[in-house]
Design an enzyme around this catalytic site. Structure first.
Site, PDB file in Angstrom:
ATOM      1  N   PHE A 199       0.862  -1.177   0.000  1.00 19.90           N
ATOM      2  CA  PHE A 199       0.000   0.000   0.000  1.00 19.90           C
ATOM      3  C   PHE A 199       0.901   1.230   0.000  1.00 19.90           C
ATOM      4  O   PHE A 199       1.589   1.512   0.989  1.00 19.90           O
ATOM      5  CB  PHE A 199      -0.928   0.059   1.211  1.00 19.90           C
ATOM      6  CG  PHE A 199      -1.810   1.286   1.183  1.00 19.90           C
ATOM      7  CD1 PHE A 199      -2.977   1.287   0.435  1.00 19.90           C
ATOM      8  CD2 PHE A 199      -1.445   2.442   1.845  1.00 19.90           C
ATOM      9  CE1 PHE A 199      -3.776   2.423   0.364  1.00 19.90           C
ATOM     10  CE2 PHE A 199      -2.242   3.582   1.791  1.00 19.90           C
ATOM     11  CZ  PHE A 199      -3.407   3.573   1.049  1.00 19.90           C
TER      12      PHE A 199
ATOM     13  N   ASP B  76       9.673   2.847   1.528  1.00 23.82           N
ATOM     14  CA  ASP B  76       8.495   3.633   1.868  1.00 23.82           C
ATOM     15  C   ASP B  76       8.319   3.568   3.386  1.00 23.82           C
ATOM     16  O   ASP B  76       7.750   2.614   3.921  1.00 23.82           O
ATOM     17  CB  ASP B  76       7.264   3.082   1.148  1.00 23.82           C
ATOM     18  CG  ASP B  76       5.995   3.878   1.463  1.00 23.82           C
ATOM     19  OD1 ASP B  76       5.992   4.641   2.445  1.00 23.82           O
ATOM     20  OD2 ASP B  76       4.999   3.713   0.733  1.00 23.82           O
TER      21      ASP B  76
ATOM     22  N   LYS C  78       3.309  11.544   6.683  1.00 24.90           N
ATOM     23  CA  LYS C  78       2.496  11.356   7.875  1.00 24.90           C
ATOM     24  C   LYS C  78       3.075  12.070   9.098  1.00 24.90           C
ATOM     25  O   LYS C  78       2.858  13.254   9.284  1.00 24.90           O
ATOM     26  CB  LYS C  78       2.251   9.870   8.125  1.00 24.90           C
ATOM     27  CG  LYS C  78       1.370   9.239   7.023  1.00 24.90           C
ATOM     28  CD  LYS C  78       0.817   7.915   7.426  1.00 24.90           C
ATOM     29  CE  LYS C  78       0.030   7.266   6.288  1.00 24.90           C
ATOM     30  NZ  LYS C  78      -1.205   7.989   5.932  1.00 24.90           N
TER      31      LYS C  78
END
Length: 398
Positions: A139, A224, A253
């Site tokens: 994801f 990531d 984030k």
């Protein structure tokens, strides 16, 4: 009343989310309060965007100070906050160049463009032939390019045609990655720990083997770390768990401290330097307000305090979750202060358990049917974790 307000709020929203039926109006630390005044322990942290909790005073102070001076210039001009932020972030990563963006998906898209440019301009891959190896269960976002290499049918079906140039291999299998490498491979893009998949932790030695394979074959290793990085797993980056340094970090984030969308690609200049003026950018990427907040976040991470706290609290969380295995839970996976908890289907779906926990004042998120995730703010207390896991035990015992 909460459900009515939630419905009123949602009536004009696109249906791209299915939130729990709670309408939050304020937050402080690890706790949030809904419109009726009920408090909940937030064990999601906005998918790790709130590693430092709601309204951390140091981060808010940095934001307030910058709000009074300058918020946006665009990259048409320099501003006096961006340079110090980039210097601090590069140092935290052990790299020498930063490409600032806004969202995690933008960081991933930027990393893809960068890897392709490097492949053509440095490695010598023929035009339009670049390939990037990715892992099943990934994801990385929901843009059309990113869902092109997703195997999540919900995110993918109905959104083609898809972008070519990606090769999928099983997650956790470094041998499959090396076998998939060809002369046209420019990068391997993986999550060191797969978050949306349910906090899937790869076998020990996987990251080391990926690093060795990419180095041996002149291929970039792109990590990531948008969810796993910035102290979440008890180290600054999840790659640190194996003392592995990728060629590119993708960050987001928690880099925005729960205040601003802030993301970045961080690498050395021999890689990031291939991008030239006009080839990539963002009006808001690197804006003064985001840079001020991001800089304060990096300063806080540089102390190591949050990494240590996440490691200690994560060990405690694993210890108190373990007795639930075989008693409504089929498996747990814990990395620092991040847990994937697989619910016995006989007791309900992950969504149903999340709703029952919400009724008891605990907020978690389900994923892939039977899994719930816990990613508490790192400012949470051990006693609060004890209470939350007790609520889960009671829910499962019903």
């Amino acid at each position: 009343m909460t459900d009515n307000l939630a419905t009123a709020t949602d009536v004009n929203l696109a249906h791209n989310y299915h939130p729990l039926p709670v309408t939050i109006s304020s937050g402080e630390g690890a706790w949030v309060t809904d419109v009726e005044g009920k408090r909940y322990l937030d064990l999601l942290s906005a998918y790790s965007a709130l590693n430092f909790g709601h309204g951390h005073p140091e981060i808010l102070a940095a934001a307030h100070a910058q709000l009074d001076r300058l918020t946006l210039t665009s990259r048409a001009f320099n501003n006096d906050v961006l340079g110090p932020f980039a210097t601090a972030l590069a140092a935290l990563c052990g790299k020498d160049m930063v490409l600032p963006m806004n969202t995690g998906a933008e960081a991933v898209e930027s990393g893809i463009k960068l890897a392709r440019a490097w492949g053509y301009r440095v490695k010598g891959v023929p035009a339009d032939a670049a390939q990037i190896i990715v892992a099943n269960g990934n994801f990385h976002g929901r843009t059309t390019t990113i869902v092109s290499f997703s195997d999540d049918d919900t995110a993918r079906n109905g959104f083609g045609p898809f972008t070519p140039g990606f090769v999928n291999v099983p997650y956790g299998d470094a041998g499959a990655i090396e076998a998939a490498i060809t002369p046209n491979t420019v990068a391997v893009l993986i999550e060191p720990i797969q978050g949306e998949a349910g906090v899937i932790i790869p076998p020990a030695g996987y990251l080391t083997a990926v690093r060795e394979a990419t180095a041996r074959n002149n291929v970039l290793f792109i990590a990531d770390e948008i969810q796993s990085g910035l102290a979440r797993v008890g180290t600054t980056f999840a790659c640190d768990r194996e003392n592995v340094v990728p060629d590119l970090y993708l960050l987001g984030k928690a880099l925005g401290g729960g205040v601003m969308p802030v993301s970045a690609v961080v690498a050395n200049s021999d890689i990031l330097g291939v991008i030239q003026p006009g080839e990539h950018g963002s009006t808001f990427g690197g804006n003064p307000l985001a840079a001020a907040v991001g800089h304060r976040v990096v300063q806080m991470l540089a102390t190591g305090e949050f990494q240590e706290r996440a490691a200690q609290l994560g060990a405690h969380l694993e210890q108190i979750l373990q007795p639930l295995v075989g008693h409504g839970v089929t498996e747990i996976r814990v990395a620092g202060l991040w847990a994937g908890i697989d619910i016995d289907p006989a007791l309900g779906t992950g969504r149903q358990i999340a709703e029952k926990l919400m009724a008891r004042g605990v907020l978690v998120k389900d994923t892939h049917g039977q899994t719930i995730r816990m990613a508490p703010p790192i400012v949470v207390r051990a006693t609060e974790l004890d209470w939350a896991v007790e609520q889960l035990r009671l829910v499962l015992a019903v």
